[in-house]
Scaffold this motif. Structure first.
Motif, PDB file in Angstrom:
ATOM      1  N   PRO A  51      -6.744   2.914  -2.566  1.00  0.00           N
ATOM      2  CA  PRO A  51      -6.259   3.788  -3.626  1.00  0.00           C
ATOM      3  C   PRO A  51      -7.329   4.091  -4.674  1.00  0.00           C
ATOM      4  O   PRO A  51      -8.146   3.236  -5.015  1.00  0.00           O
ATOM      5  CB  PRO A  51      -5.115   2.980  -4.243  1.00  0.00           C
ATOM      6  CG  PRO A  51      -4.659   2.091  -3.137  1.00  0.00           C
ATOM      7  CD  PRO A  51      -5.914   1.722  -2.401  1.00  0.00           C
ATOM      8  N   ASP A  53      -8.371   5.433  -8.646  1.00  0.00           N
ATOM      9  CA  ASP A  53      -7.909   5.029  -9.975  1.00  0.00           C
ATOM     10  C   ASP A  53      -6.606   5.715 -10.366  1.00  0.00           C
ATOM     11  O   ASP A  53      -5.756   5.111 -11.002  1.00  0.00           O
ATOM     12  CB  ASP A  53      -8.984   5.318 -11.026  1.00  0.00           C
ATOM     13  CG  ASP A  53     -10.133   4.334 -10.954  1.00  0.00           C
ATOM     14  OD1 ASP A  53      -9.964   3.252 -10.341  1.00  0.00           O
ATOM     15  OD2 ASP A  53     -11.215   4.640 -11.508  1.00  0.00           O
ATOM     16  N   GLU A  55      -4.102   6.508  -8.533  1.00  0.00           N
ATOM     17  CA  GLU A  55      -2.997   5.790  -7.908  1.00  0.00           C
ATOM     18  C   GLU A  55      -2.754   4.449  -8.582  1.00  0.00           C
ATOM     19  O   GLU A  55      -1.607   4.030  -8.751  1.00  0.00           O
ATOM     20  CB  GLU A  55      -3.291   5.548  -6.428  1.00  0.00           C
ATOM     21  CG  GLU A  55      -3.391   6.824  -5.629  1.00  0.00           C
ATOM     22  CD  GLU A  55      -3.942   6.557  -4.260  1.00  0.00           C
ATOM     23  OE1 GLU A  55      -3.143   6.213  -3.365  1.00  0.00           O
ATOM     24  OE2 GLU A  55      -5.174   6.669  -4.080  1.00  0.00           O
ATOM     25  N   ARG A  56      -3.824   3.783  -8.941  1.00  0.00           N
ATOM     26  CA  ARG A  56      -3.697   2.472  -9.591  1.00  0.00           C
ATOM     27  C   ARG A  56      -3.022   2.586 -10.953  1.00  0.00           C
ATOM     28  O   ARG A  56      -2.343   1.670 -11.392  1.00  0.00           O
ATOM     29  CB  ARG A  56      -5.073   1.818  -9.731  1.00  0.00           C
ATOM     30  CG  ARG A  56      -5.681   1.462  -8.393  1.00  0.00           C
ATOM     31  CD  ARG A  56      -7.131   0.992  -8.564  1.00  0.00           C
ATOM     32  NE  ARG A  56      -7.792   0.887  -7.295  1.00  0.00           N
ATOM     33  CZ  ARG A  56      -7.700  -0.163  -6.488  1.00  0.00           C
ATOM     34  NH1 ARG A  56      -6.964  -1.189  -6.835  1.00  0.00           N
ATOM     35  NH2 ARG A  56      -8.331  -0.177  -5.338  1.00  0.00           N
ATOM     36  N   ARG A  57      -3.227   3.717 -11.629  1.00  0.00           N
ATOM     37  CA  ARG A  57      -2.588   3.930 -12.930  1.00  0.00           C
ATOM     38  C   ARG A  57      -1.130   4.356 -12.797  1.00  0.00           C
ATOM     39  O   ARG A  57      -0.364   4.204 -13.743  1.00  0.00           O
ATOM     40  CB  ARG A  57      -3.366   4.977 -13.730  1.00  0.00           C
ATOM     41  CG  ARG A  57      -4.695   4.478 -14.258  1.00  0.00           C
ATOM     42  CD  ARG A  57      -5.313   5.435 -15.260  1.00  0.00           C
ATOM     43  NE  ARG A  57      -5.426   6.806 -14.775  1.00  0.00           N
ATOM     44  CZ  ARG A  57      -6.471   7.300 -14.121  1.00  0.00           C
ATOM     45  NH1 ARG A  57      -7.505   6.528 -13.860  1.00  0.00           N
ATOM     46  NH2 ARG A  57      -6.491   8.551 -13.735  1.00  0.00           N
ATOM     47  N   PRO A  59       1.200   3.633  -9.860  1.00  0.00           N
ATOM     48  CA  PRO A  59       1.497   3.118  -8.522  1.00  0.00           C
ATOM     49  C   PRO A  59       2.861   3.552  -7.976  1.00  0.00           C
ATOM     50  O   PRO A  59       2.971   3.795  -6.772  1.00  0.00           O
ATOM     51  CB  PRO A  59       1.393   1.604  -8.682  1.00  0.00           C
ATOM     52  CG  PRO A  59       1.591   1.354 -10.140  1.00  0.00           C
ATOM     53  CD  PRO A  59       1.027   2.554 -10.836  1.00  0.00           C
ATOM     54  N   GLY A  97       0.659  -3.122 -11.882  1.00  0.00           N
ATOM     55  CA  GLY A  97      -0.010  -2.402 -10.804  1.00  0.00           C
ATOM     56  C   GLY A  97       0.653  -2.541  -9.448  1.00  0.00           C
ATOM     57  O   GLY A  97       0.227  -1.907  -8.495  1.00  0.00           O
ATOM     58  N   SER A  98       1.691  -3.356  -9.358  1.00  0.00           N
ATOM     59  CA  SER A  98       2.394  -3.515  -8.083  1.00  0.00           C
ATOM     60  C   SER A  98       3.663  -2.669  -8.085  1.00  0.00           C
ATOM     61  O   SER A  98       4.111  -2.200  -9.133  1.00  0.00           O
ATOM     62  CB  SER A  98       2.750  -4.986  -7.822  1.00  0.00           C
ATOM     63  OG  SER A  98       3.786  -5.416  -8.679  1.00  0.00           O
ATOM     64  N   TRP A 131      -2.375  -0.025   0.723  1.00  0.00           N
ATOM     65  CA  TRP A 131      -1.361  -0.683  -0.106  1.00  0.00           C
ATOM     66  C   TRP A 131      -0.721  -1.822   0.694  1.00  0.00           C
ATOM     67  O   TRP A 131       0.381  -1.672   1.218  1.00  0.00           O
ATOM     68  CB  TRP A 131      -0.272   0.311  -0.525  1.00  0.00           C
ATOM     69  CG  TRP A 131      -0.710   1.318  -1.532  1.00  0.00           C
ATOM     70  CD1 TRP A 131      -1.261   2.533  -1.282  1.00  0.00           C
ATOM     71  CD2 TRP A 131      -0.632   1.200  -2.947  1.00  0.00           C
ATOM     72  NE1 TRP A 131      -1.535   3.175  -2.459  1.00  0.00           N
ATOM     73  CE2 TRP A 131      -1.149   2.380  -3.499  1.00  0.00           C
ATOM     74  CE3 TRP A 131      -0.167   0.193  -3.802  1.00  0.00           C
ATOM     75  CZ2 TRP A 131      -1.222   2.590  -4.868  1.00  0.00           C
ATOM     76  CZ3 TRP A 131      -0.241   0.413  -5.169  1.00  0.00           C
ATOM     77  CH2 TRP A 131      -0.758   1.596  -5.689  1.00  0.00           C
ATOM     78  N   GLU A 148       0.689  -3.901  -3.456  1.00  0.00           N
ATOM     79  CA  GLU A 148      -0.385  -3.773  -4.450  1.00  0.00           C
ATOM     80  C   GLU A 148      -1.553  -3.076  -3.783  1.00  0.00           C
ATOM     81  O   GLU A 148      -1.778  -3.243  -2.592  1.00  0.00           O
ATOM     82  CB  GLU A 148      -0.840  -5.149  -4.931  1.00  0.00           C
ATOM     83  CG  GLU A 148       0.206  -5.917  -5.695  1.00  0.00           C
ATOM     84  CD  GLU A 148      -0.333  -7.252  -6.185  1.00  0.00           C
ATOM     85  OE1 GLU A 148      -1.565  -7.402  -6.300  1.00  0.00           O
ATOM     86  OE2 GLU A 148       0.486  -8.131  -6.462  1.00  0.00           O
ATOM     87  N   PRO A 149      -2.333  -2.327  -4.564  1.00  0.00           N
ATOM     88  CA  PRO A 149      -3.498  -1.673  -3.965  1.00  0.00           C
ATOM     89  C   PRO A 149      -4.578  -2.681  -3.581  1.00  0.00           C
ATOM     90  O   PRO A 149      -4.724  -3.708  -4.255  1.00  0.00           O
ATOM     91  CB  PRO A 149      -3.991  -0.739  -5.075  1.00  0.00           C
ATOM     92  CG  PRO A 149      -3.508  -1.358  -6.332  1.00  0.00           C
ATOM     93  CD  PRO A 149      -2.209  -2.050  -5.990  1.00  0.00           C
ATOM     94  N   THR A 151      -8.249  -4.178  -3.390  1.00  0.00           N
ATOM     95  CA  THR A 151      -9.268  -4.163  -4.454  1.00  0.00           C
ATOM     96  C   THR A 151     -10.597  -3.706  -3.920  1.00  0.00           C
ATOM     97  O   THR A 151     -10.866  -3.692  -2.768  1.00  0.00           O
ATOM     98  CB  THR A 151      -9.420  -5.579  -5.057  1.00  0.00           C
ATOM     99  OG1 THR A 151      -9.672  -6.502  -4.008  1.00  0.00           O
ATOM    100  CG2 THR A 151      -8.189  -5.939  -5.810  1.00  0.00           C
TER     101      THR A 151
END
Length: 151
Positions: A51, A53, A55-57, A59, A97-98, A131, A148-149, A151
């Motif tokens: 993902p 950024d 998407e991380r912001r 989710p 973030g999950s 994910w 969760e994405p 890392t």
């Protein structure tokens, strides 16, 4: 993404409009998401690398888009707030973030019996796009995914 497009998290009324228009909007949004990944992650040929950024912001929005783009049916609520369709429902997870993905439907729909198989399909789709998802079982044998994405 297009400002008029709203992802379907499965926790609201179904989007209005015709199905073919919605399908085209979902495809365009997913193409945009993959393009963002290509540009932001520096992987010109592997958008599944993880993902971005954006998407991380957001989710919940990102995961809901991935599921709908894969052709998985979202759940829905009617005007009275009662569950009216069986499908995925994406909400914020317990950890920042999950996301939590549930398989919900109206009473008597058989959604509970479909949970494991349906959630495993969701997990495969999510894992293919960075994910990773684990399935949990809680009270009354209720199942859900936590994703969760990478890392």
């Amino acid at each position: 993404m297009n400002g008029t497009f709203e992802v379907d998290t499965g926790d609201g009324c179904p989007p209005s409009g015709d199905a073919s228009g919605r399908a085209a909007a979902v495809r365009a949004a997913m193409d945009g998401l993959l393009q963002i990944r290509r540009l932001m992650n520096g992987h010109l040929t592997d958008p599944a690398s993880g993902p971005a950024d954006w998407e991380r912001r957001q989710p919940v929005r990102a995961v809901a888009l991935v599921l709908e783009a894969a052709g998985i049916q979202p759940s829905a609520l009617d005007a009275d707030g009662q569950r009216s369709a069986t499908g995925y429902c994406v909400r914020p997870g317990e950890q920042p973030g999950s996301v939590r993905v549930e398989w919900l439907g109206p009473p008597g729909s058989g959604a509970a019996a479909q949970q494991h198989e349906a959630l495993q399909r969701c997990a495969r789709v999510l894992e293919d796009l960075g994910w990773p998802a684990l399935e949990y079982r809680g009270a009354r044998r209720q199942r859900w995914l936590e994703a969760e994405p990478v890392t």
